[in-house]
Enzyme design. Structure first.
Site, PDB file in Angstrom:
ATOM      1  CG  HIS A 187      -0.587  -8.361  -4.400  1.00 21.66           C
ATOM      2  ND1 HIS A 187      -1.744  -8.234  -3.677  1.00 21.66           N
ATOM      3  CD2 HIS A 187      -0.277  -9.683  -4.375  1.00 21.66           C
ATOM      4  CE1 HIS A 187      -2.126  -9.427  -3.247  1.00 21.66           C
ATOM      5  NE2 HIS A 187      -1.253 -10.318  -3.655  1.00 21.66           N
ATOM      6  CG  ASP A 259       1.331 -11.690   2.217  1.00 24.06           C
ATOM      7  OD1 ASP A 259       1.093 -12.681   1.489  1.00 24.06           O
ATOM      8  OD2 ASP A 259       0.575 -10.705   2.273  1.00 24.06           O
TER       9      ASP A 259
END
Length: 522
Positions: A187, A259
């Site tokens: 992230h 993703d």
């Protein structure tokens, strides 16, 4: 064909390969308009969910514009939950299922989740995580994995895929080619999986092969560098990994979805528009976006980026058309999958059964269980990665207090313990004087502050009971009774509370304010 018509057609193709999120429990006008203009997929997150009935109304509203719309959700039924983010999952996660190691149980849990998603109108679940958690310091996978061994992960991957898809919902194996042996959260930064080709083949790829053999038709790419295959581009942006490895070597001909494209591992390199274009050029078919960037402006930006890339030649039109066709084929298949299965009632009892079976004890249990008196519970609370909702409750104290009236508890964060041992004495040890002490941790081996606090508490109270709700690690309190739940879901908390309380249960309400010690907020 005029240039304006050509641009319009390319824009429709660009929309068709996006899987955006949005804000609200009803479909915004911009989403409905985008579906009419060619958007083929959307993805739901916690902000879109109030109840299963509300989600069913939302999905029906969306499908009025396109009956074959792919409606995805990021629901792992463990620590990462969207449907039950407000309450915690009533099913244990992958690591608990792997600890039980009963593939029929895993298939049953996944089927039960599939029934709930199917009834709500969801057609694609971004699950399971089939990563082998071979690095205990992994900050992003952990208990989201079925285990640390490829054979365990492989057999439970197959069972989970079969269970979910038997209920009419498409599974998605993630995060290719394997996110288990990294030490950076994608992230925020770019992890690197530095194993050689042979080790990757033995360690990371078997679960993906098992997923393909079980009939999975969607694979999610991971935002990680795999130098053995591509020393320059993350897997999501790497043709060597998406085409040469996944398509050609493994033989996958289904949908490759990225993703979340707004994650720092790829946007830090190219920006969100550049990462989208590079992912499509590398062989991805669908771009997941909207976990964090869910505005109409993001969808507009990505659409424009793709259209401009086609115009400049950076993204071949044939590649975009191929990706769009794969999305259409997947949409047709997933619609038929759902239509073939009747809507069945959901029985979440199987989740609690699985959570109970996953509990393991280590240490002197005979004299400590069940609790002889109402305990004081200290829950040491780490920060979690962005995949886990900050609003999702976890712990043992609340379900324990429902079973043992008089239980008190406190939740301590690292900031509150940074100034020295006074907070532990005041909020942990003093209230536990003359009564049992239960210390609840989550990945204590990964958090130095938590391991230190646990060691201090158990040194002062060798009779303390430790409940580890994350990955079991090296024993920080070797003489204490340890209860391992292998996950921090609501079901796992209940299972641990039942072990502590023995047969004693009451129907008491939630804890009163006087029974929860308020720690200072820093």
């Amino acid at each position: 064909m005029t240039s304006s018509m050509h641009t319009k057609d390319v824009r429709r193709l660009a929309l068709s390969v996006l899987q955006p999120g949005f804000v609200g429990t009803e479909a915004p006008d911009w989403v409905l308009g985008a579906i009419r203009d060619g958007l083929s997929s959307v993805v739901l997150f916690t902000r879109n969910i109030v109840s299963p009935q509300q989600v069913a109304r939302l999905t029906a509203q969306l499908r009025q514009e396109n009956p074959d719309l792919v409606i995805a959700i990021d629901e792992e039924a463990g620590d990462v939950t969207r449907l039950e983010s407000a309450t915690g999952s009533t099913r244990p996660g992958n690591f608990a299922l792997g600890a039980v190691d009963d593939v029929e149980l895993t298939e049953s849990v996944a089927r039960d989740l599939g029934r709930q998603l199917h009834a709500a109108g969801v057609s694609l679940d971004y699950a399971p995580s089939v990563d082998v958690n071979s690095n205990p310091d992994n900050p992003i996978i952990g208990v989201r994995s079925f285990g640390t061994a490829p054979d365990v992960v492989s057999r439970h991957t197959a069972a989970w895929v079969q269970g979910l898809q038997s209920a009419g919902v498409a599974a998605c194996a993630k995060h290719f080619p394997g996110h288990g042996d990294v030490a950076v959260d994608s992230h925020h930064g770019l992890p690197s999986y530095d194993a050689g080709v042979d080790e990757i083949a033995e360690q990371a790829l078997p679960p993906f092969r098992a997923a393909l053999a079980a009939g999975v038709r969607a694979v999610m790419s991971g935002h990680l560098l795999v130098p053995a295959y591509d020393p320059e581009s993350p897997a999501t942006l790497s043709r060597r990994i998406l085409v040469e490895l996944l398509r050609k070597e493994l033989g996958f001909d289904g949908l490759i979805v990225t993703d979340a494209i707004e994650m720092g591992a790829v946007t830090g390199l190219y920006g969100i528009g550049g990462a989208t274009v590079r992912a499509l050029a590398a062989g991805a078919d669908a771009i997941c976006v909207g976990g964090e960037s869910a505005e109409e402006s993001t969808t507009r930006l990505l659409t424009a980026s793709v259209v401009d890339a086609v115009a400049s030649g950076e993204l071949p039109l044939d590649r975009l058309a191929e990706a769009s066709e794969r999305v259409r084929e997947f949409a047709d298949w997933s619609t038929r999958l759902g239509d073939a299965v009747p809507v069945d009632p959901v029985s979440r009892d199987i989740g609690y059964v699985a959570a109970r079976r996953a509990v393991r004890l280590s240490g002197p249990a005979a004299d400590a269980l069940p609790l002889a008196d109402a305990p004081h519970v200290v829950e040491l609370v780490p920060s979690t990665n962005l995949a886990i909702g900050k609003e999702t409750p976890w712990g043992v104290a609340v379900p324990l207090r429902e079973r043992v009236p008089g239980t008190t508890f406190v939740r301590l964060h690292p900031q509150e313990l940074a100034k020295g041992p006074a907070a532990l004495r005041e909020y942990g040890l003093a209230p536990a004087a003359g009564r049992p002490l239960v210390v609840v941790v989550r990945d204590a081996a990964r958090h130095a502050w938590m391991g230190s606090a646990l060691a201090d508490l158990t040194a002062a109270r060798p009779d303390a009971i430790v409940v580890e709700m994350g990955l079991p690690g090296a024993a920080t309190a070797p003489g204490s009774l340890h209860i391992f739940t292998h996950g921090a879901t609501a079901a796992s908390g209940v299972a641990a509370a039942e072990v502590l309380a023995g047969s004693r249960r009451t129907a008491d309400a939630a804890p009163q304010a006087s029974e929860v010690l308020a720690a200072p907020r820093v």
